[in-house]
Motif scaffolding. Structure first.
Motif, PDB file in Angstrom:
ATOM      1  N   LEU A  81       0.984  -1.100   0.211  1.00 32.51           N
ATOM      2  CA  LEU A  81       0.067  -0.281  -0.115  1.00 32.51           C
ATOM      3  C   LEU A  81       1.153   1.016  -0.122  1.00 32.51           C
ATOM      4  CD1 LEU A  81      -2.821   1.645  -0.217  1.00 32.51           C
ATOM      5  CD2 LEU A  81      -2.573   0.945   2.974  1.00 32.51           C
ATOM      6  N   THR A  82       2.667   1.396   0.517  1.00 29.15           N
ATOM      7  CA  THR A  82       2.876   2.651   0.937  1.00 29.15           C
ATOM      8  C   THR A  82       3.030   2.312  -0.650  1.00 29.15           C
ATOM      9  OG1 THR A  82       3.223   1.340   3.019  1.00 29.15           O
ATOM     10  CG2 THR A  82       4.962   3.707   1.640  1.00 29.15           C
ATOM     11  N   GLY A  91       1.903  10.451  -5.265  1.00 29.83           N
ATOM     12  CA  GLY A  91       3.057  11.660  -4.826  1.00 29.83           C
ATOM     13  C   GLY A  91       2.669  12.001  -3.034  1.00 29.83           C
ATOM     14  N   ARG A  92       1.779  11.481  -2.709  1.00 33.77           N
ATOM     15  CA  ARG A  92       2.229  11.313  -1.101  1.00 33.77           C
ATOM     16  C   ARG A  92       2.858  10.827  -0.225  1.00 33.77           C
ATOM     17  NH1 ARG A  92      -3.701  11.831   0.359  1.00 33.77           N
ATOM     18  NH2 ARG A  92      -2.393  12.172   2.501  1.00 33.77           N
ATOM     19  N   GLU A  93       2.421  11.135   0.832  1.00 35.97           N
ATOM     20  CA  GLU A  93       4.141  11.249   2.161  1.00 35.97           C
ATOM     21  C   GLU A  93       3.675  10.167   2.639  1.00 35.97           C
ATOM     22  OE1 GLU A  93       7.316  13.565   4.939  1.00 35.97           O
ATOM     23  OE2 GLU A  93       5.437  14.940   3.279  1.00 35.97           O
ATOM     24  N   VAL A  94       4.071   9.109   2.880  1.00 33.92           N
ATOM     25  CA  VAL A  94       4.299   8.454   3.547  1.00 33.92           C
ATOM     26  C   VAL A  94       4.799   7.905   4.919  1.00 33.92           C
ATOM     27  CG1 VAL A  94       2.344   5.552   4.044  1.00 33.92           C
ATOM     28  CG2 VAL A  94       2.310   7.056   1.727  1.00 33.92           C
ATOM     29  N   VAL A  95       4.147   7.463   5.964  1.00 30.63           N
ATOM     30  CA  VAL A  95       5.356   7.160   7.301  1.00 30.63           C
ATOM     31  C   VAL A  95       3.831   6.058   7.960  1.00 30.63           C
ATOM     32  CG1 VAL A  95       5.617   7.372   9.611  1.00 30.63           C
ATOM     33  CG2 VAL A  95       5.308   9.657   8.535  1.00 30.63           C
ATOM     34  N   VAL A  96       5.580   4.366   7.860  1.00 33.45           N
ATOM     35  CA  VAL A  96       4.809   3.625   7.920  1.00 33.45           C
ATOM     36  C   VAL A  96       5.637   3.096   9.318  1.00 33.45           C
ATOM     37  CG1 VAL A  96       5.144   1.083   7.594  1.00 33.45           C
ATOM     38  CG2 VAL A  96       4.759   2.342   5.710  1.00 33.45           C
ATOM     39  N   VAL A 137       0.326  11.069   5.185  1.00 29.88           N
ATOM     40  CA  VAL A 137      -0.515   9.168   5.177  1.00 29.88           C
ATOM     41  C   VAL A 137       0.619   9.128   6.232  1.00 29.88           C
ATOM     42  CG1 VAL A 137      -1.589   7.333   4.304  1.00 29.88           C
ATOM     43  CG2 VAL A 137      -1.502   9.332   2.867  1.00 29.88           C
ATOM     44  N   VAL A 138      -0.859   8.109   7.753  1.00 27.02           N
ATOM     45  CA  VAL A 138       0.161   7.074   8.888  1.00 27.02           C
ATOM     46  C   VAL A 138      -0.133   5.693   8.223  1.00 27.02           C
ATOM     47  CG1 VAL A 138       0.613   6.398  10.600  1.00 27.02           C
ATOM     48  CG2 VAL A 138       0.084   8.979  10.205  1.00 27.02           C
ATOM     49  N   ILE A 139       0.352   4.624   7.995  1.00 24.21           N
ATOM     50  CA  ILE A 139      -0.248   3.020   7.780  1.00 24.21           C
ATOM     51  C   ILE A 139       1.160   2.578   8.819  1.00 24.21           C
ATOM     52  CG2 ILE A 139       0.191   1.044   6.688  1.00 24.21           C
ATOM     53  CD1 ILE A 139       0.381   2.933   3.718  1.00 24.21           C
ATOM     54  N   THR A 140       0.286   2.132   9.616  1.00 23.89           N
ATOM     55  CA  THR A 140       0.539   1.290  11.245  1.00 23.89           C
ATOM     56  C   THR A 140       0.226  -0.140  11.109  1.00 23.89           C
ATOM     57  OG1 THR A 140       0.692   1.304  13.707  1.00 23.89           O
ATOM     58  CG2 THR A 140      -1.115   1.969  12.402  1.00 23.89           C
ATOM     59  N   ASP A 141       1.126  -1.477  11.707  1.00 26.19           N
ATOM     60  CA  ASP A 141       0.859  -2.571  11.917  1.00 26.19           C
ATOM     61  C   ASP A 141       0.807  -2.386  12.802  1.00 26.19           C
ATOM     62  OD1 ASP A 141       1.591  -5.415  11.956  1.00 26.19           O
ATOM     63  OD2 ASP A 141       2.999  -5.060  11.473  1.00 26.19           O
TER      64      ASP A 141
END
Length: 219
Positions: A37-38, A45-50, A103-107
């Motif tokens: 997804l990241t 063009g989104r800035e993603v924080v995993v 965008v924050v994606i967390t496990d």
């Protein structure tokens, strides 16, 4: 304090960024889907924080080592350590990223504690929900994706390496699985439950579709 905990349970923060969480039993494939997804969002063009829980900060890394790889931890102490991890994680990483429009994606997030400690450890879903939601100040994901997998499949995928929670009996993991499905059934607008035995490609397509539906519903 009890009243404050209950109030936090029903408060949902809104932020300019997008907050997506992957949940599910051990071996469900959360990290793989988070990575895929990241890649899609960054291509757009989104800035993603995993990130992940426990962990995601230096303090969280220490807590992770204690609760997953250290000696025995009492069940209530375990729940409190996970809550401390989340409180610090949200304050130091997640809220600032969302406020910056990222965008924050967390496990894993609060639902992991609600299911693992509330259901698996039998500490009570309502009590752990109130504690966890208080710890994060009511900040809930825009979308929680539950990758549903049976304890048997999860154990087969994990192989021989197990942390303290992974090494629990199948009955524990079955209770965790029921906990996730109950949470999703109670709030279908915020959850997307997917059969994690599907191919990686099919799961990825369903994940992207779910995120796009959330984005399409925004002003």
């Amino acid at each position: 304090m009890t009243e404050n905990l209950a109030a936090a349970t029903h408060r949902v923060d809104t932020a300019p960024g997008l907050f997506v969480c992957f949940e599910g039993g051990d071996g469900a494939g959360k990290s793989t889907q988070a990575r895929l997804l990241t890649e899609v969002l960054e291509q757009r063009g989104r800035e993603v924080v995993v990130t992940r829980q426990p962990g995601g900060t230096p303090l969280g890394t220490q807590i992770r080592e204690l609760v997953l790889h250290g000696d025995h931890v009492a069940a209530r102490a375990e729940a409190l350590l996970f809550a401390a991890d989340k409180a610090h994680h949200v304050d130091q990483l997640i809220r600032p990223a969302l406020a910056a429009g990222q965008v924050v994606i967390t496990d894993r997030y609060v639902d992991s504690s609600i299911t693992y400690q509330g259901a698996g450890r039998e500490l009570g879903r309502d009590e752990i929900t109130a504690l966890q939601h208080w710890a994060v100040g009511g900040l809930l994901p825009d979308l929680t994706i539950v990758l549903d997998v049976s304890p048997e499949v999860g154990r087969e995928r994990r192989g021989d390496e197990h942390d303290r929670l992974e090494s629990e009996a199948d009955a524990f993991h079955a209770a965790v699985r029921r906990g996730y499905l109950e949470l999703a059934a109670a709030d279908p607008g915020r959850y997307l439950v997917l059969d994690a035995t599907q191919t990686v490609e099919r799961l990825h397509a369903a994940v992207v579709d779910g995120v796009d539906r959330v984005l399409a519903g925004r002003p």
